[in-house]
Design an enzyme around this catalytic site. Structure first.
Site, mmCIF file in Angstrom:
data_model
loop_
_atom_site.group_PDB
_atom_site.id
_atom_site.type_symbol
_atom_site.label_atom_id
_atom_site.label_comp_id
_atom_site.label_asym_id
_atom_site.label_seq_id
_atom_site.Cartn_x
_atom_site.Cartn_y
_atom_site.Cartn_z
ATOM 1 N N ARG A 6 3.314 -8.716 14.201
ATOM 2 C CA ARG A 6 4.286 -8.416 13.139
ATOM 3 C C ARG A 6 5.178 -9.624 12.848
ATOM 4 O O ARG A 6 5.725 -9.753 11.771
ATOM 5 C CB ARG A 6 5.196 -7.254 13.556
ATOM 6 C CG ARG A 6 4.487 -5.911 13.695
ATOM 7 C CD ARG A 6 5.526 -4.804 13.818
ATOM 8 N NE ARG A 6 5.006 -3.548 14.326
ATOM 9 C CZ ARG A 6 4.442 -2.604 13.566
ATOM 10 N NH1 ARG A 6 4.293 -2.794 12.271
ATOM 11 N NH2 ARG A 6 4.018 -1.479 14.102
ATOM 12 N N PHE A 60 -8.929 -6.333 7.318
ATOM 13 C CA PHE A 60 -7.769 -5.913 8.103
ATOM 14 C C PHE A 60 -6.825 -7.105 8.274
ATOM 15 O O PHE A 60 -7.211 -8.127 8.820
ATOM 16 C CB PHE A 60 -8.173 -5.339 9.458
ATOM 17 C CG PHE A 60 -7.028 -4.618 10.107
ATOM 18 C CD1 PHE A 60 -6.719 -3.319 9.734
ATOM 19 C CD2 PHE A 60 -6.234 -5.251 11.055
ATOM 20 C CE1 PHE A 60 -5.630 -2.653 10.293
ATOM 21 C CE2 PHE A 60 -5.154 -4.599 11.635
ATOM 22 C CZ PHE A 60 -4.857 -3.296 11.243
ATOM 23 N N ASP A 83 -3.343 1.094 1.184
ATOM 24 C CA ASP A 83 -4.752 1.012 1.576
ATOM 25 C C ASP A 83 -5.478 2.205 0.953
ATOM 26 O O ASP A 83 -5.757 2.206 -0.237
ATOM 27 C CB ASP A 83 -4.797 0.982 3.107
ATOM 28 C CG ASP A 83 -6.183 0.750 3.683
ATOM 29 O OD1 ASP A 83 -7.053 0.260 2.962
ATOM 30 O OD2 ASP A 83 -6.400 1.071 4.871
ATOM 31 N N GLU A 137 6.904 -0.324 1.016
ATOM 32 C CA GLU A 137 5.781 -0.222 1.955
ATOM 33 C C GLU A 137 5.141 -1.593 2.154
ATOM 34 O O GLU A 137 5.124 -2.413 1.234
ATOM 35 C CB GLU A 137 4.727 0.730 1.368
ATOM 36 C CG GLU A 137 4.560 2.037 2.109
ATOM 37 C CD GLU A 137 3.887 1.923 3.474
ATOM 38 O OE1 GLU A 137 4.222 1.023 4.259
ATOM 39 O OE2 GLU A 137 3.020 2.765 3.738
ATOM 40 N N ASP A 138 4.594 -1.819 3.336
ATOM 41 C CA ASP A 138 3.934 -3.087 3.582
ATOM 42 C C ASP A 138 2.606 -3.193 2.824
ATOM 43 O O ASP A 138 2.335 -4.186 2.169
ATOM 44 C CB ASP A 138 3.713 -3.306 5.099
ATOM 45 C CG ASP A 138 3.070 -2.101 5.798
ATOM 46 O OD1 ASP A 138 2.708 -1.110 5.133
ATOM 47 O OD2 ASP A 138 2.934 -2.156 7.038
#
Ligand code: IMP
Ligand code: MG
Length: 195
Positions: A180, A167, A118, A114-115
């Site tokens: 991206r 963010f 959160d 996963e990136d």
């Protein structure tokens, strides 16, 4: 750590969208160095075993591509897609499976890639779905961990960087599908935002 200049150069070559600004946080060199370490660690935990990397589309694509090349031995990939954020920067808390894996994970050593972790709601959902399919082992590798934002009781086995509650975009992470392609990770500020 790379110098500030290197980090700035990584983001400067990509001009931000109207009024948006990206403040460099993690350089491409630091990401690559961390991934080399993580690849070795994952292989050391499963010596001689075939590994299946499950990438969560689309954000984890760049991370998976680089991580896979740092894990020696037999490695295969598969991809899954879930939706959570849409165009907003706040989590909806709702998770939907948009694309399932191509093949069975039963009896396999699986590493979910996963990136960013959160609230953890996405990962909690994914782990529940994948665990039901009886993998031999189910681990999680994330590039970034916003620890302070956690709602769900989940954690990653391999974490690249713990980052503050901001963010971020770049290296696979997007805002409205943009950014991206930044080689490093930066903090996004939007026009009219207080910071
Ligand atoms: P969670 O379910 O709240 O843990 O969110 C996980 C997903 O939300 C990630 O896989 C990302 O796609 C997205 N996300 C969370 N934080 C960020 C961010 O700072 N930038 C871009 N996407 C994010
Ligand atoms: Mg994601």
């Amino acid at each position: 750590m790379a110098t500030k200049k290197t980090v700035a150069e990584n983001t400067k070559q990509h001009s931000p969208h109207k009024g948006e600004n990206v403040r460099p946080l993690i350089s491409s060199a630091d990401i690559q160095q961390k991934i080399r370490k993580m690849g070795k660690e994952i292989r050391a935990d499963f010596p001689g075993e075939p590994l299946l990397l499950v990438g969560v589309l689309k954000g984890a694509v760049l991370f998976l591509a680089d991580l896979a090349r740092q894990i020696p031995g037999e490695v295969t990939f598969d991809f899954i897609a879930v939706s959570s954020y849409g165009k907003d920067t706040k989590s909806s808390g709702q998770v939907k499976l948009n694309k399932d894996l191509d093949s069975s994970i039963e009896g396999k050593v699986v590493v979910v890639v996963e990136d960013i972790l959160d609230t953890g709601l996405t990962l909690q959902y994914l782990l529940r779905v994948l665990q039901q399919r009886k993998p031999k082992s189910l681990k999680v590798a994330v590039l970034l961990d916003k620890k302070d934002r956690r709602i769900a009781n989940v954690s990653a086995d391999y974490v690249g960087f713990v980052i503050p509650d901001e963010f971020v975009v770049g290296y696979g992470l997007d805002y409205a599908e943009r950014y991206r392609n930044l080689p490093g990770v930066g903090i996004l500020s939007l026009p009219g935002a207080s910071h």
